[in-house]
Design a protein around this motif. Structure first.
Motif, short mmCIF file in Angstrom:
data_model
loop_
_atom_site.label_atom_id
_atom_site.label_comp_id
_atom_site.label_asym_id
_atom_site.label_seq_id
_atom_site.Cartn_x
_atom_site.Cartn_y
_atom_site.Cartn_z
N UNK A 81 66.01 15.73 27.40
CA UNK A 81 66.12 15.96 25.96
C UNK A 81 65.87 17.44 25.69
N UNK A 82 66.48 17.94 24.65
CA UNK A 82 66.39 19.36 24.38
C UNK A 82 66.56 19.62 22.89
N UNK A 83 65.98 20.70 22.43
CA UNK A 83 66.13 21.08 21.02
C UNK A 83 67.08 22.26 20.98
N UNK A 84 68.08 22.19 20.13
CA UNK A 84 69.11 23.24 20.11
C UNK A 84 69.33 23.75 18.70
N UNK A 85 69.88 24.97 18.58
CA UNK A 85 70.33 25.46 17.28
C UNK A 85 71.51 24.60 16.84
N UNK A 86 71.66 24.51 15.54
CA UNK A 86 72.70 23.66 14.97
C UNK A 86 74.10 24.01 15.52
N UNK A 87 74.36 25.27 15.64
CA UNK A 87 75.73 25.67 16.01
C UNK A 87 76.15 25.18 17.41
N UNK A 88 75.39 25.52 18.45
CA UNK A 88 75.79 24.97 19.77
C UNK A 88 75.65 23.45 19.83
#
Ligand SMILES: Nc1ncnc2c1ncn2[C@@H]1O[C@H](COP(=O)(O)OP(=O)(O)OP(=O)(O)O)[C@@H](O)[C@H]1O
Ligand SMILES: [Mg+2]
Lengths: 129, 228
Positions: A81-88
Motif C-alpha cells: 500500500x502506498x500514499x500518492x499525490x492525486x495526479x500520479x
C-alpha cells in the motif's frame, strides 16, 4: 408410526461400524490397489436419458463454464500500500482501467514495459528525476 | 470402477469437503483417484490448483452433453471416480446419477438442511423412475460435533432412522482441519502448529473411506449377482 416433519420417506438400514484402525487401514489399502475398470455405456442410451431428464423439466440447464481463466496458482502474496499525490494516482488508476486489469497486474505490465528484471534491475536505461 | 457422486441441492452442505476428504484418504494409499468437478463454482478445481502435491486428478465439466463421455474416460484412468455436483439441481443430475454406484447426500443436522436432503431423495426417486431401477444413496451426516447432539439434531436423526433412510454410521465431523484443507492442501500437509485436530480429521476421513469402500463393494457384488 414414523415421523415426517422433514419429509423423509422409507428405504433401508445403515451398515454397522468397524472400530479397529489397523483393520480400517488394511481395508483402504486393499481398495487402493484396485485397477481402473472402465464403465461401458451406449451413447444413444445416454442421449435418450438426457432427453428424458430434459422433458421432465424439473431441472435447470446448467450453463457451460465461462472459459476458465488459466490463472496460475499465485503462491504467497503480500500487501503493498502506498500514499500518492492525486495526479500520479489518477494517472495510474486510469491506466489500469484502460488496460482492464487490476492494480497488481498493471504494475507488472509497467515493469515489463520498462524492462525491469526479477531482481528489480532495469535492463535498459531509466531516468528518475 | 466405483463411481461416487455427491448430491444435495442445498448449497454449502459439505459435498465438496466430503469428496476431497474421501479422495484424499484413498490417494494417500496411492489409489488412482479422479474427481470430476461439475460445479461452475469450481470448488474442487480451485482446490486442486493450490494442492499441487496431491496425486488426485481433477477434471472439470459443466456441460451435461459431455458428462457421460468424461465418466467413461476417467473410469478407464482411475479406479475411484468421484463426481462433485453443484449446490442446485441441474440437467447434470440425471446423467450423473445414472452412472453412480453410490450417491452420497451430505447433510448438516439443521432443519433447512434436512428438508433439502429429503428433497434430494425425492429428486433421486424421480431419476429412479426415469431409469427404471433403484439408485444407491446414503446420507452423510456432516459438520456434527462428536459427543454432542442438539435437540433438533436428535429429532432429525430420529426421523431419518425411523424412516430407514440409509446413512453412513461415520459422520464427517466439524473440524478446523477440514476447513483449512479446503483452502488448498491435503490433510497430511497441514501444519500441526497452526491447526488443531489434524490427526483426528485424518482418522475421521479414514473411517469414512473404509465405510464407503465396504458399502461400494457390497453394491458392486450385488450388481454382479443380479447380472449373473
Ligand atoms: N467437516 C467440516 N468441518 C469444518 N468445516 C466444514 C466441514 N465441511 C464443510 N465445511 C465448510 O463448510 C463450507 C461448505 O462446504 P462445501 O464447500 O464442502 O459444501 P458444498 O456442499 O460443496 O457447497 P456448494 O453447494 O456451494 O458446492 C465450507 O466453507 C467448508 O470449509
Ligand atoms: Mg461444492
Amino acid at each position: 408410526m414414523t415421523s415426517n416433519t422433514f419429509g423423509f420417506g422409507g428405504v433401508k438400514k445403515p451398515a454397522s461400524k468397524p472400530a479397529d484402525m489397523d483393520d480400517i487401514n488394511k481395508r483402504i489399502e486393499e481398495a487402493a490397489k484396485l485397477a481402473p475398470q472402465p464403465v461401458e455405456g451406449d451413447p444413444e442410451e445416454d442421449r435418450s436419458l438426457r432427453r428424458a431428464a430434459e422433458s421432465r423439466g424439473d431441472t435447470i440447464r446448467q450453463s457451460p463454464l465461462e472459459v476458465a481463466k488459466k490463472v496460475q496458482p499465485k503462491g504467497p502474496t503480500k500487501q503493498l500500500s502506498t500514499r500518492m499525490s492525486i495526479q500520479p494516482y489518477n494517472r495510474f488508476v486510469l491506466l489500469s482501467q484502460h488496460l482492464r486489469c487490476p492494480y497488481d497486474r498493471a504494475i507488472e505490465v509497467l515493469m515489463d514495459a520498462a524492462g525491469v528484471d526479477e531482481d528489480g534491475i532495469p535492463t535498459k536505461p531509466l531516468r528518475v528525476d | 470402477m466405483p463411481i461416487i457422486a455427491a448430491f444435495n441441492s442445498k448449497g454449502g452442505s459439505a459435498k465438496s469437503t466430503a469428496l476431497i476428504a474421501l479422495a484424499d484418504a484413498l490417494a494417500r494409499r496411492e489409489a488412482t483417484v479422479s474427481v470430476i468437478d461439475t460445479d461452475p463454482q469450481r470448488t474442487i478445481a480451485h482446490w486442486r490448483e493450490k494442492a499441487v502435491s496431491s496425486p488426485i486428478r481433477v477434471v472439470e465439466e459443466t456441460n451435461s452433453a459431455n458428462i457421460h463421455r468424461l465418466i467413461r474416460e476417467e473410469s478407464s484412468r482411475s479406479a475411484w471416480v468421484f463426481i462433485d455436483m453443484a449446490g442446485f439441481t441441474s440437467d447434470m443430475r440425471t446423467p450423473i446419477i445414472s452412472r453412480a454406484d453410490l450417491v452420497i447426500i451430505p447433510m448438516q443436522p439443521s432443519p433447512e438442511d434436512a428438508r433439502l436432503a429429503a428433497a434430494a431423495f425425492a429428486y433421486i426417486a424421480t431419476d429412479e423412475e426415469t431409469l427404471g431401477r433403484p439408485i444407491e444413496r446414503r446420507v452423510l451426516w456432516a459438520r456434527t460435533t462428536p459427543n454432542f447432539v442438539t435437540r433438533v439434531e436428535r429429532k432429525i436423526r430420529d426421523e431419518v432412522e425411523e424412516n430407514n433412510i440409509p446413512a453412513f454410521t461415520t459422520h464427517l465431523h466439524e473440524r478446523s482441519a477440514y476447513k483449512a484443507m479446503m483452502v488448498g492442501t491435503t490433510l497430511a500437509e497441514l501444519d500441526p502448529a497452526e491447526y488443531n485436530g489434524i490427526d483426528k480429521a485424518i482418522i475421521n476421513s479414514d473411517l469414512l473411506a473404509a465405510e464407503l469402500i465396504e458399502n461400494v463393494m457390497e453394491i458392486q457384488n450385488r450388481k454382479k449377482e443380479n447380472a449373473a
